[in-house]
Design a protein around this motif. Structure first.
Motif, PDB file in Angstrom:
ATOM      1  N   LYS A  35       0.811  -1.217   0.000  1.00  0.00           N
ATOM      2  CA  LYS A  35       0.000   0.000   0.000  1.00  0.00           C
ATOM      3  C   LYS A  35       0.846   1.269   0.000  1.00  0.00           C
ATOM      4  O   LYS A  35       0.474   2.267  -0.598  1.00  0.00           O
ATOM      5  CB  LYS A  35      -0.900   0.026   1.238  1.00  0.00           C
ATOM      6  N   HIS A  36       1.968   1.240   0.717  1.00  0.00           N
ATOM      7  CA  HIS A  36       2.723   2.473   0.929  1.00  0.00           C
ATOM      8  C   HIS A  36       4.210   2.342   0.632  1.00  0.00           C
ATOM      9  O   HIS A  36       4.983   3.209   1.017  1.00  0.00           O
ATOM     10  CB  HIS A  36       2.544   2.948   2.373  1.00  0.00           C
ATOM     11  N   GLN A  37       4.608   1.299  -0.013  1.00  0.00           N
ATOM     12  CA  GLN A  37       6.022   1.097  -0.326  1.00  0.00           C
ATOM     13  C   GLN A  37       6.263   1.468  -1.786  1.00  0.00           C
ATOM     14  O   GLN A  37       5.559   0.993  -2.674  1.00  0.00           O
ATOM     15  CB  GLN A  37       6.426  -0.363  -0.090  1.00  0.00           C
ATOM     16  N   PHE A  38       7.274   2.294  -2.006  1.00  0.00           N
ATOM     17  CA  PHE A  38       7.604   2.731  -3.354  1.00  0.00           C
ATOM     18  C   PHE A  38       9.093   2.587  -3.599  1.00  0.00           C
ATOM     19  O   PHE A  38       9.905   2.691  -2.676  1.00  0.00           O
ATOM     20  CB  PHE A  38       7.235   4.214  -3.560  1.00  0.00           C
ATOM     21  N   GLY A  40      22.529  11.368  -2.543  1.00  0.00           N
ATOM     22  CA  GLY A  40      21.634  10.958  -3.605  1.00  0.00           C
ATOM     23  C   GLY A  40      20.329  11.720  -3.583  1.00  0.00           C
ATOM     24  O   GLY A  40      20.136  12.644  -2.783  1.00  0.00           O
ATOM     25  N   PHE A  41      19.446  11.314  -4.470  1.00  0.00           N
ATOM     26  CA  PHE A  41      18.125  11.920  -4.553  1.00  0.00           C
ATOM     27  C   PHE A  41      17.230  11.320  -3.479  1.00  0.00           C
ATOM     28  O   PHE A  41      17.223  10.113  -3.284  1.00  0.00           O
ATOM     29  CB  PHE A  41      17.527  11.693  -5.944  1.00  0.00           C
ATOM     30  N   MET A  42      16.513  12.181  -2.788  1.00  0.00           N
ATOM     31  CA  MET A  42      15.615  11.739  -1.721  1.00  0.00           C
ATOM     32  C   MET A  42      14.191  12.147  -2.081  1.00  0.00           C
ATOM     33  O   MET A  42      13.944  13.323  -2.402  1.00  0.00           O
ATOM     34  CB  MET A  42      16.009  12.357  -0.392  1.00  0.00           C
ATOM     35  N   PHE A  43      13.294  11.190  -2.046  1.00  0.00           N
ATOM     36  CA  PHE A  43      11.885  11.441  -2.346  1.00  0.00           C
ATOM     37  C   PHE A  43      11.110  11.586  -1.049  1.00  0.00           C
ATOM     38  O   PHE A  43      11.268  10.795  -0.133  1.00  0.00           O
ATOM     39  CB  PHE A  43      11.298  10.271  -3.137  1.00  0.00           C
ATOM     40  N   ASN A  44      10.282  12.600  -0.995  1.00  0.00           N
ATOM     41  CA  ASN A  44       9.329  12.754   0.104  1.00  0.00           C
ATOM     42  C   ASN A  44       7.958  12.670  -0.548  1.00  0.00           C
ATOM     43  O   ASN A  44       7.512  13.614  -1.191  1.00  0.00           O
ATOM     44  CB  ASN A  44       9.538  14.088   0.816  1.00  0.00           C
ATOM     45  N   ASN A  45       7.340  11.516  -0.418  1.00  0.00           N
ATOM     46  CA  ASN A  45       6.082  11.241  -1.095  1.00  0.00           C
ATOM     47  C   ASN A  45       4.974  11.092  -0.057  1.00  0.00           C
ATOM     48  O   ASN A  45       4.995  10.146   0.728  1.00  0.00           O
ATOM     49  CB  ASN A  45       6.221   9.961  -1.927  1.00  0.00           C
ATOM     50  N   PRO A  46       4.004  12.003  -0.057  1.00  0.00           N
ATOM     51  CA  PRO A  46       2.923  11.893   0.942  1.00  0.00           C
ATOM     52  C   PRO A  46       2.149  10.585   0.832  1.00  0.00           C
ATOM     53  O   PRO A  46       1.570  10.130   1.822  1.00  0.00           O
ATOM     54  CB  PRO A  46       2.025  13.100   0.653  1.00  0.00           C
ATOM     55  N   GLN A  47       2.144   9.949  -0.331  1.00  0.00           N
ATOM     56  CA  GLN A  47       1.422   8.683  -0.476  1.00  0.00           C
ATOM     57  C   GLN A  47       2.179   7.523   0.161  1.00  0.00           C
ATOM     58  O   GLN A  47       1.636   6.435   0.305  1.00  0.00           O
ATOM     59  CB  GLN A  47       1.133   8.411  -1.944  1.00  0.00           C
ATOM     60  N   ALA A  48       3.432   7.739   0.518  1.00  0.00           N
ATOM     61  CA  ALA A  48       4.215   6.706   1.199  1.00  0.00           C
ATOM     62  C   ALA A  48       4.093   6.842   2.716  1.00  0.00           C
ATOM     63  O   ALA A  48       4.571   5.986   3.447  1.00  0.00           O
ATOM     64  CB  ALA A  48       5.679   6.792   0.778  1.00  0.00           C
ATOM     65  N   GLY A  72      16.985  -5.081   0.977  1.00  0.00           N
ATOM     66  CA  GLY A  72      16.059  -5.046  -0.154  1.00  0.00           C
ATOM     67  C   GLY A  72      14.647  -5.454   0.213  1.00  0.00           C
ATOM     68  O   GLY A  72      13.855  -5.820  -0.647  1.00  0.00           O
ATOM     69  N   GLY A  73      14.311  -5.388   1.502  1.00  0.00           N
ATOM     70  CA  GLY A  73      12.985  -5.803   1.928  1.00  0.00           C
ATOM     71  C   GLY A  73      12.208  -4.683   2.581  1.00  0.00           C
ATOM     72  O   GLY A  73      12.719  -3.596   2.819  1.00  0.00           O
ATOM     73  N   TRP A  74      10.966  -4.977   2.876  1.00  0.00           N
ATOM     74  CA  TRP A  74      10.109  -4.040   3.582  1.00  0.00           C
ATOM     75  C   TRP A  74       9.026  -4.817   4.324  1.00  0.00           C
ATOM     76  O   TRP A  74       8.818  -5.997   4.077  1.00  0.00           O
ATOM     77  CB  TRP A  74       9.493  -3.007   2.645  1.00  0.00           C
ATOM     78  N   VAL A  75       8.408  -4.136   5.255  1.00  0.00           N
ATOM     79  CA  VAL A  75       7.292  -4.719   6.000  1.00  0.00           C
ATOM     80  C   VAL A  75       6.225  -3.643   6.139  1.00  0.00           C
ATOM     81  O   VAL A  75       6.533  -2.453   6.250  1.00  0.00           O
ATOM     82  CB  VAL A  75       7.731  -5.261   7.387  1.00  0.00           C
ATOM     83  N   GLU A  76       4.978  -4.091   6.099  1.00  0.00           N
ATOM     84  CA  GLU A  76       3.867  -3.171   6.170  1.00  0.00           C
ATOM     85  C   GLU A  76       2.897  -3.649   7.241  1.00  0.00           C
ATOM     86  O   GLU A  76       2.627  -4.853   7.335  1.00  0.00           O
ATOM     87  CB  GLU A  76       3.176  -3.162   4.802  1.00  0.00           C
ATOM     88  N   LEU A  77       2.404  -2.726   8.039  1.00  0.00           N
ATOM     89  CA  LEU A  77       1.370  -3.052   9.018  1.00  0.00           C
ATOM     90  C   LEU A  77       0.035  -3.118   8.289  1.00  0.00           C
ATOM     91  O   LEU A  77      -0.362  -2.159   7.625  1.00  0.00           O
ATOM     92  CB  LEU A  77       1.312  -1.990  10.122  1.00  0.00           C
ATOM     93  N   LEU A  78      -0.641  -4.252   8.403  1.00  0.00           N
ATOM     94  CA  LEU A  78      -1.954  -4.411   7.779  1.00  0.00           C
ATOM     95  C   LEU A  78      -3.072  -3.984   8.722  1.00  0.00           C
ATOM     96  O   LEU A  78      -4.131  -3.560   8.275  1.00  0.00           O
ATOM     97  CB  LEU A  78      -2.173  -5.857   7.343  1.00  0.00           C
ATOM     98  N   GLY A  98       7.596  -7.870   2.208  1.00  0.00           N
ATOM     99  CA  GLY A  98       7.710  -7.710   0.763  1.00  0.00           C
ATOM    100  C   GLY A  98       9.163  -7.518   0.371  1.00  0.00           C
ATOM    101  O   GLY A  98      10.059  -7.466   1.216  1.00  0.00           O
ATOM    102  N   GLY A  99       9.396  -7.429  -0.921  1.00  0.00           N
ATOM    103  CA  GLY A  99      10.757  -7.258  -1.431  1.00  0.00           C
ATOM    104  C   GLY A  99      11.599  -8.472  -1.081  1.00  0.00           C
ATOM    105  O   GLY A  99      11.163  -9.609  -1.189  1.00  0.00           O
ATOM    106  N   GLY A 100      12.828  -8.230  -0.637  1.00  0.00           N
ATOM    107  CA  GLY A 100      13.757  -9.306  -0.325  1.00  0.00           C
ATOM    108  C   GLY A 100      13.354 -10.139   0.882  1.00  0.00           C
ATOM    109  O   GLY A 100      13.934 -11.195   1.125  1.00  0.00           O
ATOM    110  N   CYS A 101      12.348  -9.693   1.632  1.00  0.00           N
ATOM    111  CA  CYS A 101      11.897 -10.451   2.809  1.00  0.00           C
ATOM    112  C   CYS A 101      10.805 -11.462   2.460  1.00  0.00           C
ATOM    113  O   CYS A 101      10.567 -12.392   3.210  1.00  0.00           O
ATOM    114  CB  CYS A 101      11.371  -9.501   3.878  1.00  0.00           C
TER     115      CYS A 101
END
Length: 190
Positions: free
Chosen positions: A35-38, A89-97, A125-131, A143-146
């Motif tokens: 939902k929120h990983q980019f 490097g380039f840093m993104f600040n995305n309100p949708q994330a 290379g991984g991520w986790v999201e609270l459902l 998700g990702g490498g996890c």
């Protein structure tokens, strides 16, 4: 609309000036996971590389090209170029994330994920999201490498669950709702 800071515009222009081929601007692509990983990509745009459905944003003379889906996912996002102790490097600040919850307990769990857990997983290379949170249980998804990694249950029990239980005593269990058989690129080191 996406916007580039002055330092980000300057850095892109430096790359454009170094290119042996004339460039038109920069393409930004957003890939969404969960939902929120980019994950974001930046690439110089050469003549002949524009697309009919591109959304073109003018950033003080710098043309930014986006496919329609990326334009939607990057609405309100800012891109900066930073150089600090963590890297350059380039840093993104995305309100949708950004993730916010109406439930204060879920928001506490989210804070632990954002501040203590996500940075470690990103290094692999991984991520986790609270459902969600139901009673005394928090449900997460890898998700990702996890996703599909043989160490995911160790990461869950010794890392994620341990951190959440320590910081949010109202939570007694952390449940994994990940389809680990669908993981395409689990992290491993040779």
């Amino acid at each position: 609309m996406i916007s580039f800071s002055k330092s980000a515009r300057q850095k892109v222009r430096e790359y454009m000036d170094m290119s042996e081929t004339p460039t038109l601007g920069v393409r930004v692509v957003a890939h969404r996971f969960g939902k929120h990983q980019f994950r974001y990509e930046l690439a110089l745009v050469m003549e002949g590389e524009t697309k009919e459905d591109d959304v073109v944003v003018d950033q003080e003379g710098l043309k930014v090209y986006l496919d329609p889906q990326s334009a939607e996912w990057l609405e309100g996002a800012t891109v900066d170029f930073v150089s600090d102790a963590t890297g350059t490097g380039f840093m993104f600040n995305n309100p949708q994330a950004e993730v916010t919850w109406d439930d204060p307990l879920a928001q506490k769990v989210q804070k632990v994920i954002d501040e203590r857990i996500a940075p470690s997983l990103a290094g692999h290379g991984g991520w986790v999201e609270l459902l969600g949170v139901d009673g005394d249980a928090a449900t997460i998804q890898f998700g990702g490498g996890c996703q599909g990694c043989g160490m995911s249950q160790v990461t869950l029990k010794e890392g994620i669950e341990s951190a959440i239980l320590q910081e949010v005593p109202e939570i007694k269990r952390v449940l994994d709702d990940t389809d680990h058989t669908a993981g395409a690129n689990p992290y491993y080191s040779k």
